[in-house]
Scaffold this motif. Structure first.
Motif, PDB file in Angstrom:
ATOM      1  N   GLY A  71      -7.277  -4.109   3.814  1.00 41.17           N
ATOM      2  CA  GLY A  71      -7.780  -3.983   5.180  1.00 41.17           C
ATOM      3  C   GLY A  71      -7.692  -5.294   5.920  1.00 41.17           C
ATOM      4  O   GLY A  71      -8.453  -6.225   5.644  1.00 41.17           O
ATOM      5  N   GLY A  72      -6.723  -5.384   6.828  1.00 41.53           N
ATOM      6  CA  GLY A  72      -6.606  -6.565   7.679  1.00 41.53           C
ATOM      7  C   GLY A  72      -5.884  -7.736   7.032  1.00 41.53           C
ATOM      8  O   GLY A  72      -5.795  -8.806   7.632  1.00 41.53           O
ATOM      9  N   GLN A 104      -4.048  -5.567  -1.181  1.00 39.42           N
ATOM     10  CA  GLN A 104      -3.166  -4.428  -0.885  1.00 39.42           C
ATOM     11  C   GLN A 104      -2.903  -4.418   0.618  1.00 39.42           C
ATOM     12  O   GLN A 104      -3.832  -4.327   1.417  1.00 39.42           O
ATOM     13  N   GLN A 113     -11.489  -0.852   0.256  1.00 40.50           N
ATOM     14  CA  GLN A 113     -10.869  -0.612   1.566  1.00 40.50           C
ATOM     15  C   GLN A 113     -11.888  -0.846   2.679  1.00 40.50           C
ATOM     16  O   GLN A 113     -12.834  -0.069   2.859  1.00 40.50           O
ATOM     17  N   TYR A 143       6.776   4.424  17.078  1.00 37.51           N
ATOM     18  CA  TYR A 143       5.730   3.800  16.259  1.00 37.51           C
ATOM     19  C   TYR A 143       5.972   2.290  16.218  1.00 37.51           C
ATOM     20  O   TYR A 143       5.067   1.472  16.448  1.00 37.51           O
ATOM     21  N   ASN A 155       0.622   7.314  -5.381  1.00 35.97           N
ATOM     22  CA  ASN A 155      -0.704   7.625  -4.830  1.00 35.97           C
ATOM     23  C   ASN A 155      -0.861   9.130  -4.590  1.00 35.97           C
ATOM     24  O   ASN A 155       0.066   9.784  -4.138  1.00 35.97           O
ATOM     25  N   PHE A 196      -3.808  12.239  -3.108  1.00 41.22           N
ATOM     26  CA  PHE A 196      -5.020  12.468  -2.321  1.00 41.22           C
ATOM     27  C   PHE A 196      -5.978  13.393  -3.088  1.00 41.22           C
ATOM     28  O   PHE A 196      -5.578  14.476  -3.533  1.00 41.22           O
ATOM     29  N   HIS A 229      -6.925   8.448  -3.567  1.00 44.95           N
ATOM     30  CA  HIS A 229      -7.501   8.188  -2.246  1.00 44.95           C
ATOM     31  C   HIS A 229      -8.344   9.400  -1.885  1.00 44.95           C
ATOM     32  O   HIS A 229      -8.010  10.523  -2.257  1.00 44.95           O
ATOM     33  N   GLY A 231      -0.958  -2.744   3.881  1.00 43.84           N
ATOM     34  CA  GLY A 231      -0.258  -1.587   4.421  1.00 43.84           C
ATOM     35  C   GLY A 231       0.442  -1.923   5.716  1.00 43.84           C
ATOM     36  O   GLY A 231       1.676  -1.985   5.801  1.00 43.84           O
ATOM     37  N   THR A 232      -0.354  -2.192   6.754  1.00 45.10           N
ATOM     38  CA  THR A 232       0.193  -2.452   8.086  1.00 45.10           C
ATOM     39  C   THR A 232       1.267  -3.541   8.067  1.00 45.10           C
ATOM     40  O   THR A 232       2.249  -3.456   8.810  1.00 45.10           O
ATOM     41  N   ALA A 241      -8.994  -1.468   7.841  1.00 46.83           N
ATOM     42  CA  ALA A 241      -7.742  -0.978   7.251  1.00 46.83           C
ATOM     43  C   ALA A 241      -7.035   0.060   8.110  1.00 46.83           C
ATOM     44  O   ALA A 241      -7.676   0.887   8.761  1.00 46.83           O
ATOM     45  N   GLY A 242      -5.726   0.019   8.074  1.00 49.03           N
ATOM     46  CA  GLY A 242      -4.921   1.027   8.751  1.00 49.03           C
ATOM     47  C   GLY A 242      -4.855   2.307   7.934  1.00 49.03           C
ATOM     48  O   GLY A 242      -5.051   2.296   6.733  1.00 49.03           O
ATOM     49  N   ALA A 253       0.823  -1.208   0.000  1.00 49.56           N
ATOM     50  CA  ALA A 253       0.000   0.000   0.000  1.00 49.56           C
ATOM     51  C   ALA A 253       0.857   1.259   0.000  1.00 49.56           C
ATOM     52  O   ALA A 253       1.896   1.309   0.653  1.00 49.56           O
ATOM     53  N   PRO A 254       0.384   2.287  -0.706  1.00 54.13           N
ATOM     54  CA  PRO A 254       1.035   3.587  -0.562  1.00 54.13           C
ATOM     55  C   PRO A 254       0.791   4.071   0.862  1.00 54.13           C
ATOM     56  O   PRO A 254      -0.339   3.984   1.357  1.00 54.13           O
ATOM     57  N   MET A 255       1.815   4.555   1.522  1.00 59.08           N
ATOM     58  CA  MET A 255       1.649   5.009   2.912  1.00 59.08           C
ATOM     59  C   MET A 255       2.456   6.292   3.075  1.00 59.08           C
ATOM     60  O   MET A 255       3.652   6.262   3.348  1.00 59.08           O
ATOM     61  N   ALA A 256       1.778   7.430   2.892  1.00 63.04           N
ATOM     62  CA  ALA A 256       2.452   8.717   2.981  1.00 63.04           C
ATOM     63  C   ALA A 256       3.177   8.814   4.321  1.00 63.04           C
ATOM     64  O   ALA A 256       2.580   8.556   5.368  1.00 63.04           O
TER      65      ALA A 256
HETATM   66  C1  LIG Z   1       0.785   3.866   7.811  1.00 64.03           C
HETATM   67  C2  LIG Z   1      -0.265   3.895   6.753  1.00 64.03           C
HETATM   68  C3  LIG Z   1      -0.319   4.957   5.875  1.00 64.03           C
HETATM   69  C4  LIG Z   1      -1.248   4.966   4.839  1.00 64.03           C
HETATM   70  N1  LIG Z   1      -1.224   5.982   3.925  1.00 64.03           N
HETATM   71  C5  LIG Z   1      -1.989   5.891   2.802  1.00 64.03           C
HETATM   72  C6  LIG Z   1      -1.798   6.795   1.727  1.00 64.03           C
HETATM   73  O1  LIG Z   1      -0.958   7.699   1.774  1.00 64.03           O
HETATM   74  N2  LIG Z   1      -2.590   6.639   0.635  1.00 64.03           N
HETATM   75  C7  LIG Z   1      -3.514   5.625   0.524  1.00 64.03           C
HETATM   76  O2  LIG Z   1      -4.184   5.510  -0.501  1.00 64.03           O
HETATM   77  N3  LIG Z   1      -3.701   4.760   1.532  1.00 64.03           N
HETATM   78  C8  LIG Z   1      -2.948   4.860   2.654  1.00 64.03           C
HETATM   79  N4  LIG Z   1      -3.106   3.935   3.656  1.00 64.03           N
HETATM   80  C9  LIG Z   1      -4.178   2.914   3.535  1.00 64.03           C
HETATM   81  C10 LIG Z   1      -3.740   1.747   2.643  1.00 64.03           C
HETATM   82  O3  LIG Z   1      -3.794   2.109   1.291  1.00 64.03           O
HETATM   83  C11 LIG Z   1      -4.621   0.508   2.814  1.00 64.03           C
HETATM   84  O4  LIG Z   1      -5.961   0.835   2.547  1.00 64.03           O
HETATM   85  C12 LIG Z   1      -4.525  -0.105   4.186  1.00 64.03           C
HETATM   86  O5  LIG Z   1      -3.189  -0.117   4.630  1.00 64.03           O
HETATM   87  C13 LIG Z   1      -5.035  -1.541   4.170  1.00 64.03           C
HETATM   88  O6  LIG Z   1      -5.215  -2.019   5.465  1.00 64.03           O
HETATM   89  P1  LIG Z   1      -4.056  -2.723   6.342  1.00 64.03           P
HETATM   90  O7  LIG Z   1      -3.254  -1.593   6.873  1.00 64.03           O
HETATM   91  O8  LIG Z   1      -4.813  -3.459   7.362  1.00 64.03           O
HETATM   92  O9  LIG Z   1      -3.253  -3.587   5.405  1.00 64.03           O
HETATM   93  C14 LIG Z   1      -2.194   3.907   4.712  1.00 64.03           C
HETATM   94  C15 LIG Z   1      -2.142   2.850   5.615  1.00 64.03           C
HETATM   95  C16 LIG Z   1      -1.200   2.822   6.631  1.00 64.03           C
HETATM   96  C17 LIG Z   1      -1.165   1.656   7.562  1.00 64.03           C
END
Ligand SMILES: Cc1cc2nc3c(=O)[nH]c(=O)nc-3n(C[C@H](O)[C@H](O)[C@H](O)COP(=O)(O)O)c2cc1C
Length: 355
Positions: A220-221, A240, A179, A257, A72, A74, A136, A242-243, A183-184, A21-24
């Motif tokens: 998500g999850g 996808q 999502q 963190y 990604n 916003f 997003h 992220g966490t 999801a985180g 996942a993209p995570m800014a």
């Molecule tokens: C630390 C973090 C930062 C995130 N930042 C973004 C982001 O910049 N853009 C985005 O589309 N989703 C972002 N997400 C959401 C993820 O795209 C995704 O929906 C989510 O991580 C999936 O759930 P999970 O964390 O349980 O895997 C972020 C998630 C996390 C955990």
């Protein structure tokens, strides 16, 4: 379960149904390159930076990888200032800043621009042509979608409901990121003030796979191969995660963190709007506890509220207090693992094969 090829993998020209996942602020070019080199799709978060920052990240991936990756952005409604609400917000946190021996910010600003209003970002993406651009918080105008598509870029958009997914599909988006509420990070809801049905990943993925004629990406999850296999069985073309990647070596997550992610807080994630102005799932910490008592109407618009959130985190960090951190994580947080991202992809593939 061996992941079969599907139209999303063919479209992307990648091997694995695994998207980092993209995570800014957390994902890095090194992480994205490692995941893409391992056969998945790496992503960088361009949402909290400007065109120059995005160009630098894209360049940093390209020095490490020739494989496809995702950038990604916003697409939230540009922030609406409300000076009275913002002064009240600063005042509300004045005591916390005082305890940390730091002055509160004098005023709060829109700390980064929505892609809806950022022509330089559009020009940069069209010029750099990453294989994928993902949206997003909403969708850009038809002209922006057309410009990206004419540059040969594949488009993804997050959706938290069937209604949002339908809007994304009719806007011409190529694949939908379903999502779930688990999801985180920030919830991709198009309108944070609208009623939210809070669908979980399992139900949302299945509904979108049945109703939408576009590949669906479950988010998500999902933390391991069993989760990816479950998503694929529900009709998703990929998952996808992220966490799962937050604890990786290439993650930009700070020590506080990481300690929370691998500690008890991982069992207590919570949806909070107080840190940034938009709902996001976070590890339980001092900030989420304070936020739980605050009405949504009192919180400044996204990302104006985030200006204070980041200042409070910095003030805390300077005193060794990490409880005001932006510690986004999903409900699967207790399953997070610390290792290089390429090793994690290897583990996910082995688990998926065994699932
Ligand atoms: C630390 C973090 C930062 C995130 N930042 C973004 C982001 O910049 N853009 C985005 O589309 N989703 C972002 N997400 C959401 C993820 O795209 C995704 O929906 C989510 O991580 C999936 O759930 P999970 O964390 O349980 O895997 C972020 C998630 C996390 C955990």
């Amino acid at each position: 379960m061996t992941a079969a090829r599907n139209r999303l993998l063919d479209l992307l020209g990648i091997e694995l149904p695994i998207i980092q996942a993209p995570m800014a602020g957390v994902s890095s070019p090194a992480m994205a390159a490692a995941v893409s080199n391992a056969g998945g799709l790496g992503s960088i978060g361009g949402g909290a930076t400007d065109a120059e920052g995005a160009r630098a990240m894209i360049g940093a991936i390209r020095t490490r990888s020739n494989w496809p990756f995702n950038v990604n952005v916003f697409c939230h409604r540009p922030a609406q200032a409300d000076p009275r609400r913002e002064s009240a917000w600063i005042e509300r946190f004045a005591a916390e800043f005082a305890k940390l021996g730091a002055p509160p910010p004098a005023s709060l600003n829109e700390i980064y621009r929505s892609f809806l209003a950022d022509d330089e970002m559009l020009a940069t993406l069209v010029a750099e042509r990453p294989r994928v651009v993902s949206f997003h918080f909403g969708l850009p105008s038809a002209e922006r979608v057309r410009a990206l598509k004419e540059a040969g870029i594949i488009l993804f958009a997050s959706a938290t409901s069937l209604g949002e997914a339908r809007l994304a599909a009719s806007a011409g988006v190529d694949a939908i990121v379903a999502q779930g509420y688990e999801a985180g990070g920030h919830r991709g809801v198009f309108d944070p003030d609208a009623e939210d049905s809070r669908l979980g990943t399992l139900a949302l993925t299945r509904i979108l796979a049945r109703e939408i004629d576009r590949p669906v990406i479950a988010a998500g999850g999902v933390m391991n191969g069993a989760g990816i296999a479950a998503a694929l069985r529900l009709g998703a073309a990929a998952a996808q995660l992220g966490t799962a990647f937050v604890g990786c070596d290439e993650s930009l997550a700070d020590a506080g963190y990481r300690a929370s992610l691998f500690g008890d807080a991982a069992h207590h994630t919570t949806m909070t709007r107080a840190i940034s102005g938009r709902p996001a799932r976070c590890l339980a910490n001092r900030f989420t506890l304070l936020g739980a008592r605050i009405a949504a109407a009192d919180i400044p618009d996204y990302p104006i509220a985030y200006d204070l959130g980041k200042a409070l985190h910095e003030a805390g960090k300077a005193k060794g207090e990490f409880g005001f951190g932006t510690q986004w994580a999903g409900q699967g947080a207790p399953l997070a693992r610390a290792m290089p991202a390429a090793d994690l992809v290897g583990r996910l593939v082995a688990e998926l094969d065994g699932a």
